[in-house]
Scaffold this motif. Structure first.
Motif, mmCIF file in Angstrom:
data_model
loop_
_atom_site.group_PDB
_atom_site.id
_atom_site.type_symbol
_atom_site.label_atom_id
_atom_site.label_comp_id
_atom_site.label_asym_id
_atom_site.label_seq_id
_atom_site.Cartn_x
_atom_site.Cartn_y
_atom_site.Cartn_z
ATOM 1 N N GLY A 44 0.810 -1.213 0.000
ATOM 2 C CA GLY A 44 0.000 0.000 0.000
ATOM 3 C C GLY A 44 0.842 1.261 0.000
ATOM 4 N N HIS A 45 0.283 2.326 0.574
ATOM 5 C CA HIS A 45 0.907 3.644 0.579
ATOM 6 C C HIS A 45 1.982 3.713 1.658
ATOM 7 N N VAL A 46 3.233 3.993 1.251
ATOM 8 C CA VAL A 46 4.359 4.115 2.187
ATOM 9 C C VAL A 46 5.151 5.378 1.871
ATOM 10 N N ASP A 47 5.967 5.798 2.825
ATOM 11 C CA ASP A 47 6.821 6.973 2.671
ATOM 12 C C ASP A 47 8.279 6.549 2.691
ATOM 13 N N ILE A 48 9.102 7.215 1.866
ATOM 14 C CA ILE A 48 10.525 6.914 1.783
ATOM 15 C C ILE A 48 11.298 8.121 2.295
ATOM 16 N N TYR A 49 12.210 7.860 3.234
ATOM 17 C CA TYR A 49 13.005 8.901 3.870
ATOM 18 C C TYR A 49 14.485 8.661 3.633
ATOM 19 N N ASP A 50 15.248 9.749 3.602
ATOM 20 C CA ASP A 50 16.708 9.695 3.629
ATOM 21 C C ASP A 50 17.120 10.329 4.946
ATOM 22 N N GLY A 51 17.319 9.494 5.959
ATOM 23 C CA GLY A 51 17.533 10.012 7.313
ATOM 24 C C GLY A 51 16.250 10.676 7.776
ATOM 25 N N PRO A 52 16.305 11.946 8.201
ATOM 26 C CA PRO A 52 15.088 12.635 8.635
ATOM 27 C C PRO A 52 14.331 13.322 7.497
ATOM 28 N N LYS A 53 14.902 13.348 6.298
ATOM 29 C CA LYS A 53 14.302 14.071 5.177
ATOM 30 C C LYS A 53 13.311 13.191 4.420
ATOM 31 N N HIS A 54 12.069 13.660 4.304
ATOM 32 C CA HIS A 54 11.016 12.942 3.597
ATOM 33 C C HIS A 54 11.201 13.169 2.096
ATOM 34 N N LEU A 55 11.498 12.103 1.348
ATOM 35 C CA LEU A 55 11.777 12.230 -0.080
ATOM 36 C C LEU A 55 10.579 11.923 -0.965
ATOM 37 N N TYR A 56 9.969 10.732 -0.773
ATOM 38 C CA TYR A 56 8.947 10.246 -1.694
ATOM 39 C C TYR A 56 7.769 9.638 -0.950
ATOM 40 N N GLN A 57 6.647 9.587 -1.668
ATOM 41 C CA GLN A 57 5.511 8.761 -1.300
ATOM 42 C C GLN A 57 5.320 7.788 -2.444
ATOM 43 N N CYS A 58 5.005 6.528 -2.136
ATOM 44 C CA CYS A 58 4.819 5.563 -3.209
ATOM 45 C C CYS A 58 3.739 4.560 -2.835
ATOM 46 N N LEU A 59 3.245 3.852 -3.858
ATOM 47 C CA LEU A 59 2.232 2.831 -3.691
ATOM 48 C C LEU A 59 2.861 1.487 -4.028
ATOM 49 N N VAL A 60 3.091 0.658 -3.009
ATOM 50 C CA VAL A 60 3.708 -0.657 -3.181
ATOM 51 C C VAL A 60 2.629 -1.640 -3.617
ATOM 52 N N VAL A 61 2.878 -2.361 -4.723
ATOM 53 C CA VAL A 61 1.861 -3.267 -5.251
ATOM 54 C C VAL A 61 2.248 -4.728 -5.211
ATOM 55 N N SER A 62 3.527 -5.068 -5.197
ATOM 56 C CA SER A 62 3.903 -6.480 -5.181
ATOM 57 C C SER A 62 5.271 -6.662 -4.548
ATOM 58 N N SER A 63 5.530 -7.907 -4.114
ATOM 59 C CA SER A 63 6.833 -8.232 -3.530
ATOM 60 C C SER A 63 7.195 -9.672 -3.866
ATOM 61 N N VAL A 64 8.509 -9.917 -3.969
ATOM 62 C CA VAL A 64 9.048 -11.239 -4.283
ATOM 63 C C VAL A 64 10.271 -11.456 -3.410
ATOM 64 N N ALA A 65 10.418 -12.647 -2.845
ATOM 65 C CA ALA A 65 11.597 -12.972 -2.046
ATOM 66 C C ALA A 65 12.694 -13.493 -2.972
ATOM 67 N N GLU A 66 13.870 -12.853 -2.906
ATOM 68 C CA GLU A 66 15.037 -13.254 -3.695
ATOM 69 C C GLU A 66 16.260 -13.239 -2.797
ATOM 70 N N ASP A 67 16.984 -14.333 -2.740
ATOM 71 C CA ASP A 67 18.192 -14.464 -1.917
ATOM 72 C C ASP A 67 17.904 -14.053 -0.472
ATOM 73 N N ASN A 68 18.598 -13.046 0.046
ATOM 74 C CA ASN A 68 18.410 -12.587 1.426
ATOM 75 C C ASN A 68 17.600 -11.308 1.513
ATOM 76 N N GLU A 69 16.849 -10.982 0.478
ATOM 77 C CA GLU A 69 16.090 -9.743 0.490
ATOM 78 C C GLU A 69 14.717 -9.928 -0.122
ATOM 79 N N ARG A 70 13.817 -9.001 0.204
ATOM 80 C CA ARG A 70 12.483 -8.991 -0.387
ATOM 81 C C ARG A 70 12.419 -7.795 -1.323
ATOM 82 N N VAL A 71 12.101 -8.055 -2.585
ATOM 83 C CA VAL A 71 12.081 -7.024 -3.623
ATOM 84 C C VAL A 71 10.649 -6.539 -3.809
ATOM 85 N N PHE A 72 10.449 -5.234 -3.691
ATOM 86 C CA PHE A 72 9.131 -4.614 -3.821
ATOM 87 C C PHE A 72 9.080 -3.785 -5.099
#
Length: 115
Positions: A58-86
């Motif tokens: 769903g709707h999430v916010d992306i920050y660089d430290g304390p600075k609010h950079l982006y808002q985005c809508l996450v629609v899917s995820s896949v597990a690959e190796d040691n990480e989850r790719v969104f």
């Protein structure tokens, strides 16, 4: 991938990778009260650690430290190796002022001087 390296070198590389992820100036995803560190970020999505990031959607916010950079809508995820790719549907930069409801002229006075 690093099978040909000696064990000490592999452990050193893994420790260096973990130390780089713990830096304070890294990107992070905020979903309500939950915060996740971003391992990789690209035009169409981002990757997080595999542990604990499966319910992010769903709707999430992306920050660089304390600075609010982006808002985005996450629609899917896949597990690959040691990480989850969104993947996200849209990504919008956050501005520090509201959107203008009118066109601003090319020349606008900086202020009004009263007598």
């Amino acid at each position: 991938m690093y099978e040909f390296l000696p064990e000490a070198v592999r452990l050193g590389l893994e420790e260096a990778r973990k130390a780089a992820l713990k830096r304070k100036d890294r990107l992070s995803v905020h979903d309500g009260e939950d915060t996740y560190r971003i391992r990789r970020f690209w035009d169409g999505g981002f990757a997080l650690d595999l542990d604990g990031s499966d319910r992010l959607r769903g709707h999430v916010d992306i920050y660089d430290g304390p600075k609010h950079l982006y808002q985005c809508l996450v629609v899917s995820s896949v597990a690959e190796d040691n990480e989850r790719v969104f993947e996200f549907k849209w990504l919008r930069p956050v501005t520090d002022r509201p959107a203008a409801d009118y066109e601003t002229p090319e020349f606008a006075p900086a202020g009004l001087l009263e007598r």
